[in-house]
Write an enzyme that holds these catalytic residues in place. Structure first.
Site, PDB file in Angstrom:
ATOM      1  N   SER A   1       7.378-108.413 -35.326  1.00 53.62           N
ATOM      2  CA  SER A   1       6.922-109.253 -34.207  1.00 53.62           C
ATOM      3  C   SER A   1       5.633-108.720 -33.585  1.00 53.62           C
ATOM      4  O   SER A   1       4.802-109.504 -33.102  1.00 53.62           O
ATOM      5  CB  SER A   1       8.017-109.404 -33.146  1.00 53.62           C
ATOM      6  OG  SER A   1       8.247-108.193 -32.476  1.00 53.62           O
ATOM      7  N   ASN A   2       5.423-107.403 -33.600  1.00 56.32           N
ATOM      8  CA  ASN A   2       4.152-106.864 -33.084  1.00 56.32           C
ATOM      9  C   ASN A   2       2.994-107.238 -34.015  1.00 56.32           C
ATOM     10  O   ASN A   2       1.900-107.579 -33.547  1.00 56.32           O
ATOM     11  CB  ASN A   2       4.240-105.346 -32.909  1.00 56.32           C
ATOM     12  CG  ASN A   2       4.897-104.960 -31.594  1.00 56.32           C
ATOM     13  OD1 ASN A   2       4.328-105.187 -30.539  1.00 56.32           O
ATOM     14  ND2 ASN A   2       6.099-104.409 -31.663  1.00 56.32           N
TER      15      ASN A   2
ATOM     16  N   MET B   1       8.699 -97.414 -39.840  1.00 61.83           N
ATOM     17  CA  MET B   1       9.797 -96.483 -39.559  1.00 61.83           C
ATOM     18  C   MET B   1       9.811 -95.209 -40.395  1.00 61.83           C
ATOM     19  O   MET B   1      10.805 -94.488 -40.392  1.00 61.83           O
ATOM     20  CB  MET B   1      11.139 -97.204 -39.702  1.00 61.83           C
ATOM     21  CG  MET B   1      11.353 -98.326 -38.682  1.00 61.83           C
ATOM     22  SD  MET B   1      11.091 -97.840 -36.959  1.00 61.83           S
ATOM     23  CE  MET B   1      12.480 -96.724 -36.743  1.00 61.83           C
TER      24      MET B   1
ATOM     25  N   ASN C   1      -0.257 -96.603 -33.165  1.00 56.57           N
ATOM     26  CA  ASN C   1       1.180 -96.907 -33.224  1.00 56.57           C
ATOM     27  C   ASN C   1       1.609 -97.452 -31.862  1.00 56.57           C
ATOM     28  O   ASN C   1       1.008 -97.118 -30.839  1.00 56.57           O
ATOM     29  CB  ASN C   1       1.972 -95.619 -33.517  1.00 56.57           C
ATOM     30  CG  ASN C   1       3.474 -95.847 -33.537  1.00 56.57           C
ATOM     31  OD1 ASN C   1       3.962 -96.809 -34.123  1.00 56.57           O
ATOM     32  ND2 ASN C   1       4.221 -94.966 -32.875  1.00 56.57           N
TER      33      ASN C   1
ATOM     34  N   HIS D   1       4.981 -97.257 -29.565  1.00 55.56           N
ATOM     35  CA  HIS D   1       6.279 -96.582 -29.476  1.00 55.56           C
ATOM     36  C   HIS D   1       7.023 -97.132 -28.260  1.00 55.56           C
ATOM     37  O   HIS D   1       6.441 -97.245 -27.180  1.00 55.56           O
ATOM     38  CB  HIS D   1       6.072 -95.075 -29.331  1.00 55.56           C
ATOM     39  CG  HIS D   1       7.366 -94.330 -29.214  1.00 55.56           C
ATOM     40  ND1 HIS D   1       8.158 -94.067 -30.309  1.00 55.56           N
ATOM     41  CD2 HIS D   1       8.013 -93.821 -28.154  1.00 55.56           C
ATOM     42  CE1 HIS D   1       9.245 -93.428 -29.912  1.00 55.56           C
ATOM     43  NE2 HIS D   1       9.179 -93.261 -28.601  1.00 55.56           N
TER      44      HIS D   1
ATOM     45  N   SER E   1       4.338 -97.486 -25.249  1.00 58.04           N
ATOM     46  CA  SER E   1       3.048 -96.793 -25.303  1.00 58.04           C
ATOM     47  C   SER E   1       2.336 -97.111 -26.607  1.00 58.04           C
ATOM     48  O   SER E   1       2.949 -97.046 -27.669  1.00 58.04           O
ATOM     49  CB  SER E   1       3.252 -95.265 -25.242  1.00 58.04           C
ATOM     50  OG  SER E   1       4.015 -94.885 -24.113  1.00 58.04           O
TER      51      SER E   1
ATOM     52  N   THR F   1      -1.142 -88.852 -34.470  1.00 61.09           N
ATOM     53  CA  THR F   1      -1.492 -87.494 -34.891  1.00 61.09           C
ATOM     54  C   THR F   1      -0.278 -86.934 -35.623  1.00 61.09           C
ATOM     55  O   THR F   1       0.766 -87.576 -35.682  1.00 61.09           O
ATOM     56  CB  THR F   1      -1.813 -86.587 -33.678  1.00 61.09           C
ATOM     57  OG1 THR F   1      -0.611 -86.461 -32.891  1.00 61.09           O
ATOM     58  CG2 THR F   1      -2.929 -87.165 -32.825  1.00 61.09           C
TER      59      THR F   1
ATOM     60  N   ASP G   1       4.675 -89.035 -32.234  1.00 60.32           N
ATOM     61  CA  ASP G   1       4.692 -89.710 -30.934  1.00 60.32           C
ATOM     62  C   ASP G   1       4.021 -88.903 -29.817  1.00 60.32           C
ATOM     63  O   ASP G   1       4.402 -89.017 -28.651  1.00 60.32           O
ATOM     64  CB  ASP G   1       6.133 -90.081 -30.535  1.00 60.32           C
ATOM     65  CG  ASP G   1       6.743 -91.131 -31.464  1.00 60.32           C
ATOM     66  OD1 ASP G   1       5.983 -91.964 -31.983  1.00 60.32           O
ATOM     67  OD2 ASP G   1       7.965 -91.123 -31.651  1.00 60.32           O
TER      68      ASP G   1
ATOM     69  N   GLU H   1       5.231-104.933 -25.309  1.00 56.47           N
ATOM     70  CA  GLU H   1       4.505-104.468 -26.503  1.00 56.47           C
ATOM     71  C   GLU H   1       3.605-105.579 -27.019  1.00 56.47           C
ATOM     72  O   GLU H   1       2.460-105.336 -27.445  1.00 56.47           O
ATOM     73  CB  GLU H   1       5.480-104.049 -27.612  1.00 56.47           C
ATOM     74  CG  GLU H   1       6.352-102.851 -27.261  1.00 56.47           C
ATOM     75  CD  GLU H   1       7.342-102.501 -28.374  1.00 56.47           C
ATOM     76  OE1 GLU H   1       6.992-102.618 -29.555  1.00 56.47           O
ATOM     77  OE2 GLU H   1       8.487-102.119 -28.061  1.00 56.47           O
TER      78      GLU H   1
END
Ligand code: NHR
Ligand code: GAR
Length: 217
Positions: A13-14, A90, A107, A109, A136, A141, A145, A174
């Site tokens: 969905s993102n 994932m 990313n 999170h 967030s 990196t 997270d 998000e």
């Protein structure tokens, strides 16, 4: 024209929110490919139906993380992206992979980092008794997270919340902050200074979704 490659593992969905914003807001960018690590990732169908190249690199077909990441990077690089976007992806990525995309991989999170990194963040938040939770968007990196934060959204934790209820409230934010953050990158407005990210010209890098219809104070 900036090129984007989006990595997903499931629903996507993102990814969908980013594809729609890119098109609706006419970003100077193009989603060049959507790649999943699972053949059954539901989001692949949406991408294909929007004329976007799709591919699967199934982590179960590789003996270790290094070789999975090497195959994934080779495929990603064949699209020569300016930005790699993890959207519900994932699999933890190896330091070699992360270094290769340093400063050009984002990313989202589902927590207010640095609280609750890793998995089951909504359960972690309920167990900790926090009154605010959220999402967030950060540069990736090798410390899971913990990369530089580009944008955050806060939502209230309500009495009687289950992890699923909280996840739904967070996910709605998000879908707002992730496309916004990607757009800032595409526009060349983000600069990194250690863990700090500056946006030029500035605008709020946060969202407080505290007054959602139908919810108590
Ligand atoms: N890789 C690095 N190096 N750094 C980050 O910040 C990363 C990353 C890979 C993925 C997304 C992340 C999240 O937003 C992400 C950030 C998966 C796991 C995990 O433990 C943890 C964090 C994230 C994604 N995955 C299990 C694994 O063994 C598999 C779980 C599953 O398949 O359901 O890789 O939270
Ligand atoms: C999102 O809430 C995302 O933040 C989270 O999974 C969901 C994916 O939804 N990501 C992680 O938990 C990464 N470990 P989507 O596939 O519909 O975008």
């Amino acid at each position: 024209m900036k090129k984007l490659v989006i990595l997903i593992s499931g629903r996507g969905s993102n990814m969908e929110a980013i594809v729609r914003a890119c098109s609706n807001e006419a970003w100077p960018a193009q989603v060049a490919a959507v790649i999943a690590n699972r053949p059954d990732a539901a989001g692949l169908a949406f991408a294909a139906s929007h004329g976007i190249a799709t591919a699967v690199v199934d982590h179960r077909q590789f003996p270790d993380r290094e070789r999975f990441d090497a195959a994934l990077a080779e495929l990603i690089d064949s699209f020569s992206p300016d930005l790699v976007i993890l959207a519900g992806f994932m699999r933890v990525l190896t330091p070699g992979f992360v270094d290769h995309y340093a400063g050009r991989m984002l990313n989202v999170h589902p927590s207010l980092l640095p609280s609750f990194p890793g998995l089951k963040t909504h359960q972690q938040a309920l167990d900790a008794g926090v009154r605010l939770h959220g999402a967030s968007v950060h540069f990736v990196t090798s410390q899971l997270d913990h990369g530089p934060i580009v944008a955050q959204a806060a939502v209230p934790v309500q009495a009687g919340d289950t992890p699923a209820m909280l996840a739904e409230r967070v996910l709605a934010t998000e879908h707002i902050i992730y496309p916004r953050a990607v757009r800032w990158f595409v526009e060349g407005r983000l600069a990194l200074d250690g863990l700090r990210v500056t946006l030029t010209p500035p605008e709020p890098q946060w969202l407080f979704a505290g007054h959602t219809a139908g919810e108590g104070a």
